[in-house]
Scaffold this motif. Sequence first.
Motif, PDB file in Angstrom:
ATOM      1  N   GLN A  15       8.251   7.595 -19.416  1.00  0.00           N
ATOM      2  CA  GLN A  15       9.022   7.065 -18.290  1.00  0.00           C
ATOM      3  C   GLN A  15       9.100   8.042 -17.123  1.00  0.00           C
ATOM      4  O   GLN A  15       8.941   7.630 -15.974  1.00  0.00           O
ATOM      5  CB  GLN A  15      10.417   6.606 -18.742  1.00  0.00           C
ATOM      6  CG  GLN A  15      10.393   5.308 -19.518  1.00  0.00           C
ATOM      7  CD  GLN A  15       9.685   4.180 -18.765  1.00  0.00           C
ATOM      8  OE1 GLN A  15       9.903   3.961 -17.582  1.00  0.00           O
ATOM      9  NE2 GLN A  15       8.821   3.459 -19.463  1.00  0.00           N
ATOM     10  N   ILE A  18       5.769   7.818 -15.381  1.00  0.00           N
ATOM     11  CA  ILE A  18       5.692   6.569 -14.623  1.00  0.00           C
ATOM     12  C   ILE A  18       6.524   6.680 -13.344  1.00  0.00           C
ATOM     13  O   ILE A  18       6.089   6.256 -12.276  1.00  0.00           O
ATOM     14  CB  ILE A  18       6.130   5.373 -15.486  1.00  0.00           C
ATOM     15  CG1 ILE A  18       5.049   5.064 -16.543  1.00  0.00           C
ATOM     16  CG2 ILE A  18       6.424   4.142 -14.638  1.00  0.00           C
ATOM     17  CD1 ILE A  18       5.448   4.011 -17.555  1.00  0.00           C
ATOM     18  N   THR A  29       8.743   1.041 -10.778  1.00  0.00           N
ATOM     19  CA  THR A  29       8.253   1.548 -12.064  1.00  0.00           C
ATOM     20  C   THR A  29       7.786   0.411 -12.966  1.00  0.00           C
ATOM     21  O   THR A  29       6.894   0.603 -13.782  1.00  0.00           O
ATOM     22  CB  THR A  29       9.337   2.375 -12.789  1.00  0.00           C
ATOM     23  OG1 THR A  29      10.507   1.572 -12.952  1.00  0.00           O
ATOM     24  CG2 THR A  29       9.668   3.641 -12.026  1.00  0.00           C
ATOM     25  N   LEU A  32       4.066  -0.346 -13.376  1.00  0.00           N
ATOM     26  CA  LEU A  32       3.200   0.582 -14.100  1.00  0.00           C
ATOM     27  C   LEU A  32       3.516   0.544 -15.585  1.00  0.00           C
ATOM     28  O   LEU A  32       4.626   0.202 -15.979  1.00  0.00           O
ATOM     29  CB  LEU A  32       3.409   2.009 -13.562  1.00  0.00           C
ATOM     30  CG  LEU A  32       3.113   2.205 -12.080  1.00  0.00           C
ATOM     31  CD1 LEU A  32       3.589   3.573 -11.621  1.00  0.00           C
ATOM     32  CD2 LEU A  32       1.640   2.018 -11.788  1.00  0.00           C
ATOM     33  N   SER A  33       2.528   0.933 -16.400  1.00  0.00           N
ATOM     34  CA  SER A  33       2.740   0.991 -17.847  1.00  0.00           C
ATOM     35  C   SER A  33       2.139   2.264 -18.417  1.00  0.00           C
ATOM     36  O   SER A  33       1.359   2.950 -17.755  1.00  0.00           O
ATOM     37  CB  SER A  33       2.099  -0.222 -18.537  1.00  0.00           C
ATOM     38  OG  SER A  33       0.702  -0.039 -18.665  1.00  0.00           O
ATOM     39  N   LYS A  34       2.480   2.542 -19.661  1.00  0.00           N
ATOM     40  CA  LYS A  34       1.987   3.760 -20.304  1.00  0.00           C
ATOM     41  C   LYS A  34       0.469   3.772 -20.466  1.00  0.00           C
ATOM     42  O   LYS A  34      -0.126   4.824 -20.651  1.00  0.00           O
ATOM     43  CB  LYS A  34       2.661   3.964 -21.660  1.00  0.00           C
ATOM     44  CG  LYS A  34       2.266   2.955 -22.705  1.00  0.00           C
ATOM     45  CD  LYS A  34       2.945   3.244 -24.020  1.00  0.00           C
ATOM     46  CE  LYS A  34       2.486   2.254 -25.072  1.00  0.00           C
ATOM     47  NZ  LYS A  34       3.050   2.554 -26.374  1.00  0.00           N
ATOM     48  N   ILE A  75      -1.418   7.916 -17.369  1.00  0.00           N
ATOM     49  CA  ILE A  75       0.018   8.108 -17.580  1.00  0.00           C
ATOM     50  C   ILE A  75       0.237   8.951 -18.837  1.00  0.00           C
ATOM     51  O   ILE A  75       1.074   9.850 -18.850  1.00  0.00           O
ATOM     52  CB  ILE A  75       0.743   6.750 -17.696  1.00  0.00           C
ATOM     53  CG1 ILE A  75       0.713   5.995 -16.364  1.00  0.00           C
ATOM     54  CG2 ILE A  75       2.170   6.935 -18.194  1.00  0.00           C
ATOM     55  CD1 ILE A  75       1.525   6.603 -15.251  1.00  0.00           C
TER      56      ILE A  75
END
Length: 85
Positions: A15, A18, A29, A32-34, A75
């Motif tokens: 997190q 991100i 946020t 976006l993703s991991k 990420i």
Amino acid sequence: LKIRVLTEMSDQFIQPAIALLAEVLECPTSALSKDDTIETVKKWDSLNHMRLILLIEDRLNTRIDPDAALDLFTIKEIANYLSKK
């Protein structure tokens, strides 16, 4: 076990990673993703990558080696870097 601990350690930094990228890209946020990478995020170009590196350096009060900066294109890699600082 060692891999699991390292994965869990970097997961807690997903997190924050991100959030840093979202700040640079000026996007929420939630956009976006991991699993995002420089190849999957349209606005994450070379200029924004340098802005990201500078932001990380500023927030962590550190200097990122240019070779290390070339490894921070996902990420997960950013989270892993943050977990070591």
